[in-house]
Scaffold this motif. Structure first.
Motif, PDB file in Angstrom:
ATOM      1  N   MET A   1      -0.995  11.192  -8.689  1.00  0.00           N
ATOM      2  CA  MET A   1      -0.578  10.429  -7.297  1.00  0.00           C
ATOM      3  C   MET A   1       0.792  11.199  -7.412  1.00  0.00           C
ATOM      4  O   MET A   1       1.434  11.669  -8.583  1.00  0.00           O
ATOM      5  CB  MET A   1      -0.497   9.225  -7.121  1.00  0.00           C
ATOM      6  N   SER A   2       0.687  11.856  -6.688  1.00  0.00           N
ATOM      7  CA  SER A   2       1.590  13.370  -6.161  1.00  0.00           C
ATOM      8  C   SER A   2       3.425  12.358  -5.762  1.00  0.00           C
ATOM      9  O   SER A   2       3.085  11.272  -5.244  1.00  0.00           O
ATOM     10  CB  SER A   2       1.284  14.075  -5.036  1.00  0.00           C
ATOM     11  N   ALA A   3       4.825  12.852  -5.395  1.00  0.00           N
ATOM     12  CA  ALA A   3       5.284  12.589  -5.237  1.00  0.00           C
ATOM     13  C   ALA A   3       5.405  11.888  -3.576  1.00  0.00           C
ATOM     14  O   ALA A   3       6.240  11.087  -3.182  1.00  0.00           O
ATOM     15  CB  ALA A   3       6.878  13.606  -5.181  1.00  0.00           C
ATOM     16  N   ALA A   4       4.682  12.946  -3.137  1.00  0.00           N
ATOM     17  CA  ALA A   4       4.153  12.774  -1.451  1.00  0.00           C
ATOM     18  C   ALA A   4       4.023  10.849  -1.076  1.00  0.00           C
ATOM     19  O   ALA A   4       4.673  10.729  -0.912  1.00  0.00           O
ATOM     20  CB  ALA A   4       3.804  13.768  -1.063  1.00  0.00           C
ATOM     21  N   ASP A   5       3.143  10.875  -1.929  1.00  0.00           N
ATOM     22  CA  ASP A   5       2.559   9.891  -2.262  1.00  0.00           C
ATOM     23  C   ASP A   5       3.156   8.601  -2.058  1.00  0.00           C
ATOM     24  O   ASP A   5       2.852   7.734  -1.474  1.00  0.00           O
ATOM     25  CB  ASP A   5       1.197  10.110  -2.661  1.00  0.00           C
ATOM     26  N   LEU A   6       4.443   8.629  -3.546  1.00  0.00           N
ATOM     27  CA  LEU A   6       5.272   8.011  -3.993  1.00  0.00           C
ATOM     28  C   LEU A   6       6.189   7.260  -2.690  1.00  0.00           C
ATOM     29  O   LEU A   6       6.378   6.223  -2.403  1.00  0.00           O
ATOM     30  CB  LEU A   6       5.698   8.110  -4.719  1.00  0.00           C
ATOM     31  N   PRO A   8       6.126   6.491   0.694  1.00  0.00           N
ATOM     32  CA  PRO A   8       5.687   5.661   1.581  1.00  0.00           C
ATOM     33  C   PRO A   8       6.105   4.245   0.596  1.00  0.00           C
ATOM     34  O   PRO A   8       6.040   3.459   1.169  1.00  0.00           O
ATOM     35  CB  PRO A   8       4.606   5.215   2.298  1.00  0.00           C
ATOM     36  N   LEU A   9       5.522   4.280  -0.791  1.00  0.00           N
ATOM     37  CA  LEU A   9       5.539   2.819  -1.119  1.00  0.00           C
ATOM     38  C   LEU A   9       7.450   2.503  -1.626  1.00  0.00           C
ATOM     39  O   LEU A   9       7.591   1.296  -1.777  1.00  0.00           O
ATOM     40  CB  LEU A   9       4.731   3.168  -2.389  1.00  0.00           C
ATOM     41  N   LEU A  10       7.994   3.577  -2.183  1.00  0.00           N
ATOM     42  CA  LEU A  10       9.445   3.558  -2.037  1.00  0.00           C
ATOM     43  C   LEU A  10      10.119   2.616  -0.872  1.00  0.00           C
ATOM     44  O   LEU A  10      10.890   2.088  -1.405  1.00  0.00           O
ATOM     45  CB  LEU A  10      10.210   4.803  -2.550  1.00  0.00           C
ATOM     46  N   ARG A  11       9.655   3.227   0.485  1.00  0.00           N
ATOM     47  CA  ARG A  11       9.758   3.422   1.778  1.00  0.00           C
ATOM     48  C   ARG A  11      10.076   0.731   2.003  1.00  0.00           C
ATOM     49  O   ARG A  11      10.510   0.326   2.005  1.00  0.00           O
ATOM     50  CB  ARG A  11       9.301   3.760   2.544  1.00  0.00           C
ATOM     51  N   GLY A  12       8.963   1.394   1.382  1.00  0.00           N
ATOM     52  CA  GLY A  12       7.862  -0.544   1.787  1.00  0.00           C
ATOM     53  C   GLY A  12       9.117  -1.108   0.759  1.00  0.00           C
ATOM     54  O   GLY A  12       8.919  -2.313   0.988  1.00  0.00           O
ATOM     55  N   GLY A 169       1.115   0.441   0.604  1.00  0.00           N
ATOM     56  CA  GLY A 169      -0.010   0.318  -0.176  1.00  0.00           C
ATOM     57  C   GLY A 169      -1.126   0.558   0.741  1.00  0.00           C
ATOM     58  O   GLY A 169      -2.085   1.062   0.415  1.00  0.00           O
ATOM     59  N   ASN A 170      -1.771  -0.783   1.596  1.00  0.00           N
ATOM     60  CA  ASN A 170      -2.381  -0.264   2.340  1.00  0.00           C
ATOM     61  C   ASN A 170      -3.201   0.011   3.034  1.00  0.00           C
ATOM     62  O   ASN A 170      -3.826   0.813   3.020  1.00  0.00           O
ATOM     63  CB  ASN A 170      -2.406  -2.232   3.572  1.00  0.00           C
ATOM     64  N   GLN A 171      -1.749   1.049   4.028  1.00  0.00           N
ATOM     65  CA  GLN A 171      -2.144   2.372   4.390  1.00  0.00           C
ATOM     66  C   GLN A 171      -2.635   3.265   3.996  1.00  0.00           C
ATOM     67  O   GLN A 171      -3.575   4.517   4.173  1.00  0.00           O
ATOM     68  CB  GLN A 171      -0.979   2.646   4.958  1.00  0.00           C
ATOM     69  N   LEU A 172      -1.544   3.582   2.416  1.00  0.00           N
ATOM     70  CA  LEU A 172      -1.936   4.619   1.705  1.00  0.00           C
ATOM     71  C   LEU A 172      -3.223   4.684   1.153  1.00  0.00           C
ATOM     72  O   LEU A 172      -3.866   5.773   0.888  1.00  0.00           O
ATOM     73  CB  LEU A 172      -0.702   4.838   0.409  1.00  0.00           C
ATOM     74  N   SER A 173      -3.787   3.343   0.690  1.00  0.00           N
ATOM     75  CA  SER A 173      -5.404   3.993   0.528  1.00  0.00           C
ATOM     76  C   SER A 173      -6.291   4.062   0.893  1.00  0.00           C
ATOM     77  O   SER A 173      -7.157   4.369   0.723  1.00  0.00           O
ATOM     78  CB  SER A 173      -4.864   2.310  -0.587  1.00  0.00           C
ATOM     79  N   GLN A 174      -6.293   3.298   2.439  1.00  0.00           N
ATOM     80  CA  GLN A 174      -7.031   3.891   3.091  1.00  0.00           C
ATOM     81  C   GLN A 174      -7.347   5.044   3.847  1.00  0.00           C
ATOM     82  O   GLN A 174      -8.036   5.509   3.752  1.00  0.00           O
ATOM     83  CB  GLN A 174      -6.348   3.141   5.015  1.00  0.00           C
ATOM     84  N   VAL A 182      -4.099   3.269  -6.321  1.00  0.00           N
ATOM     85  CA  VAL A 182      -2.283   2.934  -5.028  1.00  0.00           C
ATOM     86  C   VAL A 182      -2.301   1.081  -5.357  1.00  0.00           C
ATOM     87  O   VAL A 182      -1.130   1.206  -5.726  1.00  0.00           O
ATOM     88  CB  VAL A 182      -3.327   3.295  -3.559  1.00  0.00           C
ATOM     89  N   PHE A 183      -3.050   0.343  -5.243  1.00  0.00           N
ATOM     90  CA  PHE A 183      -2.340  -1.019  -5.814  1.00  0.00           C
ATOM     91  C   PHE A 183      -2.407  -1.664  -7.159  1.00  0.00           C
ATOM     92  O   PHE A 183      -1.910  -2.359  -6.945  1.00  0.00           O
ATOM     93  CB  PHE A 183      -3.838  -2.112  -5.616  1.00  0.00           C
ATOM     94  N   ALA A 184      -2.490  -1.030  -7.597  1.00  0.00           N
ATOM     95  CA  ALA A 184      -2.369  -1.099  -9.462  1.00  0.00           C
ATOM     96  C   ALA A 184      -0.983  -0.441  -9.408  1.00  0.00           C
ATOM     97  O   ALA A 184       0.000  -0.943  -9.887  1.00  0.00           O
ATOM     98  CB  ALA A 184      -3.018  -0.091 -10.257  1.00  0.00           C
ATOM     99  N   LEU A 185      -0.494   0.320  -9.023  1.00  0.00           N
ATOM    100  CA  LEU A 185       1.244   1.036  -8.125  1.00  0.00           C
ATOM    101  C   LEU A 185       1.731  -0.290  -7.761  1.00  0.00           C
ATOM    102  O   LEU A 185       2.973  -0.669  -8.259  1.00  0.00           O
ATOM    103  CB  LEU A 185       0.916   2.494  -7.994  1.00  0.00           C
ATOM    104  N   VAL A 186       1.121  -0.546  -6.924  1.00  0.00           N
ATOM    105  CA  VAL A 186       2.414  -1.902  -6.398  1.00  0.00           C
ATOM    106  C   VAL A 186       1.917  -2.745  -6.938  1.00  0.00           C
ATOM    107  O   VAL A 186       3.464  -3.258  -6.918  1.00  0.00           O
ATOM    108  CB  VAL A 186       1.029  -2.045  -4.505  1.00  0.00           C
TER     109      VAL A 186
END
Length: 214
Positions: A1-6, A8-12, A169-174, A182-186
């Motif tokens: 998973m790239s830094a760009a993917d992380l 949104p999760l960090l904002r969440g 997490g849900n948005q990123l997984s879709q 994604v959800f393992a990371l969440v």
């Protein structure tokens, strides 16, 4: 998973922390007057407080959020998803914290009340100087456990559009089609949030126990 993917999760994650802290603070503060009302000698007040606490605790959090956001927010007054979630979870936290406080106060031996009355101390002085410090230590483990549970409950805020961790997490997984990853990371983020709370709770409990022993 790239830094760009992380990102949104960090904002969440930030929104999850803000929602958890805000709701717990509301609950910790409003739980005190609820406790006072629950322990009132005037039975209509104590009965009303008991009924209110039971109603709030009996209805699922997701339903409270729907009632506030889609009912209150869409009808009587505009309210953002975050503030609706903060209000709903804070209200639930207040009811639960009042019960935690009540259990802690009930654990104080009645002989201490009697001794204080014999010394002609006011009820306020007894509550503030004798009961509250002991009740705080008793309530601390339960309050910490509830805080961890509250943090997990913030996931329901995603149902009304709060961009917290579960929502992101849900948005990123879709978008990525990597739901398991994604959800393992969440889930890992939730664990990393829970561990410091549990550790600080044990540390504070040990410190307070040492002070009482002295």
């Amino acid at each position: 998973m790239s830094a760009a993917d992380l990102l949104p999760l960090l904002r969440g994650l930030v929104w999850t922390i803000a929602l958890t802290a805000g709701a717990f603070l509301i609950g910790a503060i409003l739980g005190v007057p609820l406790l006072v009302a629950r322990r009132s000698r005037f039975w209509p007040v104590s009965t009303l407080a008991m009924v209110l606490i039971q109603i709030v605790r009996s209805i699922p959090p997701i339903l409270w959020l729907f009632l506030i956001f889609f009912g209150l927010g869409m009808g009587l007054m505009p309210i953002s998803p975050f503030h609706a979630a903060l209000l709903g979870l804070g209200m639930i936290a207040a009811a639960n914290m009042a019960e935690i406080y009540r259990g802690a106060v009930a654990s104080i031996h009645h002989g201490q009340w009697e001794a204080a009355i014999a010394l002609d101390l006011s009820r306020w002085s007894v509550s503030r100087d004798i009961v509250a410090p002991q009740a705080f230590r008793v309530a601390l483990p339960s309050a910490a456990s509830y805080l961890i549970g509250l943090m997990k409950e913030t996931a329901v805020a995603s149902t009304i559009g709060v961009s917290e961790l579960a929502y992101q997490g849900n948005q990123l997984s879709q978008l990525s089609y990597r739901g398991l990853e994604v959800f393992a990371l969440v889930g890992l983020f939730y664990v990393l949030l829970s561990l410091p709370i549990a550790w600080l709770s044990r540390l504070a409990d040990s410190y307070l126990l040492a002070k009482v022993a002295r």
